[in-house]
Design a protein around this motif. Structure first.
Motif, PDB file in Angstrom:
ATOM      1  N   VAL A   2     -10.064   8.145   1.593  1.00 28.22           N
ATOM      2  CA  VAL A   2     -10.485   8.236   2.995  1.00 28.22           C
ATOM      3  C   VAL A   2     -10.348   9.718   3.332  1.00 28.22           C
ATOM      4  O   VAL A   2      -9.318  10.183   3.818  1.00 28.22           O
ATOM      5  CB  VAL A   2      -9.606   7.365   3.915  1.00 28.22           C
ATOM      6  N   ILE A  51      -8.190   4.346  -3.014  1.00 30.73           N
ATOM      7  CA  ILE A  51      -9.345   4.374  -2.110  1.00 30.73           C
ATOM      8  C   ILE A  51      -9.304   5.689  -1.327  1.00 30.73           C
ATOM      9  O   ILE A  51      -8.324   5.966  -0.629  1.00 30.73           O
ATOM     10  CB  ILE A  51      -9.316   3.175  -1.139  1.00 30.73           C
ATOM     11  N   GLN A  81       0.833  -1.210   0.000  1.00 29.97           N
ATOM     12  CA  GLN A  81       0.000   0.000   0.000  1.00 29.97           C
ATOM     13  C   GLN A  81       0.861   1.251   0.000  1.00 29.97           C
ATOM     14  O   GLN A  81       1.949   1.255   0.562  1.00 29.97           O
ATOM     15  CB  GLN A  81      -0.866   0.033   1.260  1.00 29.97           C
ATOM     16  N   PHE A  90      -8.004  -3.049   6.499  1.00 28.69           N
ATOM     17  CA  PHE A  90      -8.873  -3.771   5.558  1.00 28.69           C
ATOM     18  C   PHE A  90      -8.049  -4.288   4.370  1.00 28.69           C
ATOM     19  O   PHE A  90      -8.137  -5.450   3.988  1.00 28.69           O
ATOM     20  CB  PHE A  90     -10.008  -2.838   5.099  1.00 28.69           C
ATOM     21  N   LEU A  91      -7.223  -3.393   3.793  1.00 27.52           N
ATOM     22  CA  LEU A  91      -6.439  -3.784   2.610  1.00 27.52           C
ATOM     23  C   LEU A  91      -5.409  -4.866   2.951  1.00 27.52           C
ATOM     24  O   LEU A  91      -5.115  -5.722   2.122  1.00 27.52           O
ATOM     25  CB  LEU A  91      -5.727  -2.559   2.018  1.00 27.52           C
ATOM     26  N   ASP A 132      -7.616   2.306   9.563  1.00 28.05           N
ATOM     27  CA  ASP A 132      -8.574   1.198   9.493  1.00 28.05           C
ATOM     28  C   ASP A 132      -8.764   0.713   8.055  1.00 28.05           C
ATOM     29  O   ASP A 132      -8.960  -0.480   7.813  1.00 28.05           O
ATOM     30  CB  ASP A 132      -9.910   1.598  10.128  1.00 28.05           C
ATOM     31  N   THR A 133      -8.695   1.650   7.104  1.00 31.12           N
ATOM     32  CA  THR A 133      -8.783   1.237   5.697  1.00 31.12           C
ATOM     33  C   THR A 133      -7.537   0.437   5.314  1.00 31.12           C
ATOM     34  O   THR A 133      -7.607  -0.539   4.566  1.00 31.12           O
ATOM     35  CB  THR A 133      -8.962   2.469   4.786  1.00 31.12           C
ATOM     36  N   SER A 134      -6.408   0.837   5.873  1.00 27.87           N
ATOM     37  CA  SER A 134      -5.171   0.101   5.618  1.00 27.87           C
ATOM     38  C   SER A 134      -5.262  -1.325   6.197  1.00 27.87           C
ATOM     39  O   SER A 134      -4.794  -2.289   5.578  1.00 27.87           O
ATOM     40  CB  SER A 134      -3.995   0.862   6.234  1.00 27.87           C
ATOM     41  N   GLU A 149      -8.875   6.714  10.778  1.00 29.54           N
ATOM     42  CA  GLU A 149      -9.762   6.227   9.696  1.00 29.54           C
ATOM     43  C   GLU A 149      -8.933   5.702   8.527  1.00 29.54           C
ATOM     44  O   GLU A 149      -9.289   4.711   7.887  1.00 29.54           O
ATOM     45  CB  GLU A 149     -10.645   7.372   9.199  1.00 29.54           C
ATOM     46  N   VAL A 150      -7.836   6.412   8.258  1.00 33.88           N
ATOM     47  CA  VAL A 150      -6.931   5.963   7.197  1.00 33.88           C
ATOM     48  C   VAL A 150      -6.349   4.605   7.601  1.00 33.88           C
ATOM     49  O   VAL A 150      -6.271   3.667   6.807  1.00 33.88           O
ATOM     50  CB  VAL A 150      -5.793   6.998   6.995  1.00 33.88           C
ATOM     51  N   ILE A 153      -4.081   4.590  -0.752  1.00 32.07           N
ATOM     52  CA  ILE A 153      -5.126   5.246   0.043  1.00 32.07           C
ATOM     53  C   ILE A 153      -4.936   6.744  -0.134  1.00 32.07           C
ATOM     54  O   ILE A 153      -3.847   7.276   0.114  1.00 32.07           O
ATOM     55  CB  ILE A 153      -5.008   4.888   1.536  1.00 32.07           C
ATOM     56  N   GLY A 203      -9.698  -7.730   2.209  1.00 32.93           N
ATOM     57  CA  GLY A 203      -9.367  -6.932   1.020  1.00 32.93           C
ATOM     58  C   GLY A 203      -8.876  -7.783  -0.141  1.00 32.93           C
ATOM     59  O   GLY A 203      -8.334  -7.235  -1.106  1.00 32.93           O
TER      60      GLY A 203
END
Ligand code: NDP
Length: 255
Positions: free
Chosen positions: A245, A243, A140, A229-230, A225-227, A222-223, A185, A235
Motif C-alpha cells: 500500500v 501487500i 497482520q 480487508f485482511l 482499509d487494506t488491514s 489507505e493502509v 502490509i 480476505g
C-alpha cells in the motif's frame, strides 16, 4: 460494517500519527470490538486517552519483548474477550544511530535489538494469540520495501523487515491448517514517531511522492482499509502475502 461481530487486538499505538491508530479507527468504523495495548507505564495515559476517543473495549499492557507480559495479556484476553478474530502487530524499534550511520558500522547489540523487537516479536505474538483463534483469524504485520531493496539509512531495520517477512511466511504456512491467515502490509513512508528516527525522512518522502505512480505519499487511512480487508471475511483466501500500500512505488525501476 465489514468487521461486525469480530474482536480485534491492535498492538503498536503510540499516538494519533501511528499507523496502528489509523487501523484502530477503521476497525471501529467497521464495527469491530477493539482491544489496544501499550508498551509501558510511560505510554499508558496517552493510549488510554486514545482508547477512550476510539471507544475501544479494553486497553492492556504488553511489552512484546517480555514473555511474561505476553502470557498475562493472553490470560486477560481469555477473561475479557474469550476470542480474538484479528491481531495487528504494528511494532518496530532500532537504535537511532543505526538508522543514520553506515550499515557496516551496525553493532551486534543494535542488530539483535532490531531483530528482537521488530521481527521475533511477531513470532512471539502469533504463538500467544493463535490459541485465542479457535475458528481461525487474521494476523497482520507492517513492513517496508527496505526489506528487499536498499533504502539509504533504513539499514538495520531493512534487515529486520526481511526477517519479519520471512517469519510471516513460515507462520502462514504453519497456522493455515487452523484457518489463521498471516500477512504483511508494506506501507509507503509515513511521518510517524518511528519513521522520524530514519535520517533524512523528509527527503525520502519527497522522492517517494515524485516517483510513485500515484505521484503522492501514502495515507495511513489507505493502509488501514487494506488491514480491514485482511481482517474481514473478504480476505479469507489471502495468506502469506506482502501487500503493498505505497501508491505503487515498489513497481518503479529507473524513474
Ligand atoms: P509508531 O512509532 O507510531 O509505532 C511503533 C510502535 O511500536 C509504537 O507504539 C511503539 O511503542 C511500539 N513498540 C516499540 N517497541 C515495543 C515493545 N517492545 N513492545 C511493544 N510495543 C513496542 O510508528 P509507525 O506507526 O510508523 O510504525 C508501526 C509499524 O509500521 C512498524 O512496524 C513500522 O516499521 C511499520 N512501517 C512504518 C512505515 C512508516 O513510514 N511510518 C512504513 C512501513 C512500515 P512506544 O512508542 O510506546 O515505544
Amino acid at each position: 460494517m465489514l468487521l461486525s461481530g469480530k474482536t480485534a487486538l491492535v498492538l503498536g499505538i503510540a499516538n494519533r500519527w501511528s499507523i496502528a491508530y489509523a487501523i484502530s479507527a477503521a476497525y471501529v468504523r467497521e464495527g469491530a470490538k477493539l482491544i489496544l495495548t501499550y508498551q509501558s507505564e510511560r505510554q499508558k495515559a496517552t493510549v488510554e486517552d486514545l482508547s477512550a476517543e476510539l471507544k475501544a473495549f479494553k486497553v492492556l499492557p504488553c511489552d512484546v519483548t517480555k514473555p511474561e507480559e505476553l502470557d498475562s495479556l493472553v490470560s486477560q484476553l481469555r477473561i475479557d474477550a474469550g476470542r480474538i478474530d484479528a491481531c495487528v502487530h504494528s511494532i518496530a524499534f532500532a537504535n537511532r544511530e543505526d538508522l543514520s550511520r553506515p550499515f557496516l558500522e551496525t553493532s551486534r547489540d543494535g542488530f539483535l535489538l532490531a531483530q528482537e523487537v521488530s521481527a521475533y516479536s511477531l513470532v512471539a505474538v502469533a504463538r500467544a494469540i493463535a490459541p485465542l483463534m479457535p475458528d481461525g483469524g487474521s494476523i497482520q504485520t507492517l513492513t517496508y520495501l527496505g526489506s528487499t531493496r536498499v533504502v539509504t539509512n533504513y539499514n538495520v531495520m531493512g534487515v529486520a523487515k526481511a526477517s519479519l517477512e520471512a517469519s510471516m511466511r513460515y507462520l502462514a504456512s504453519e497456522l493455515g491448517s487452523k484457518n489463521i491467515r498471516v500477512n504483511a502490509i508494506s506501507a509507503g513512508p509515513i511521518k510517524t514517531a518511528s519513521a522520524r528516527a530514519v535520517k533524512d525522512l523528509t527527503k525520502m518522502l519527497d522522492a517517494f511522492a515524485e516517483h510513485a505512480p500515484l505521484r503522492r505519499n501514502t495515507d495511513p487511512a489507505e493502509v488501514a482499509d487494506t488491514s480491514v480487508f485482511l481482517a474481514s471475511d473478504l480476505g479469507r483466501g489471502v495468506t502469506g502475502n506482502v501487500i503493498f500500500v505505497d501508491a505503487g512505488f515498489q513497481i518503479m525501476g529507473l524513474a
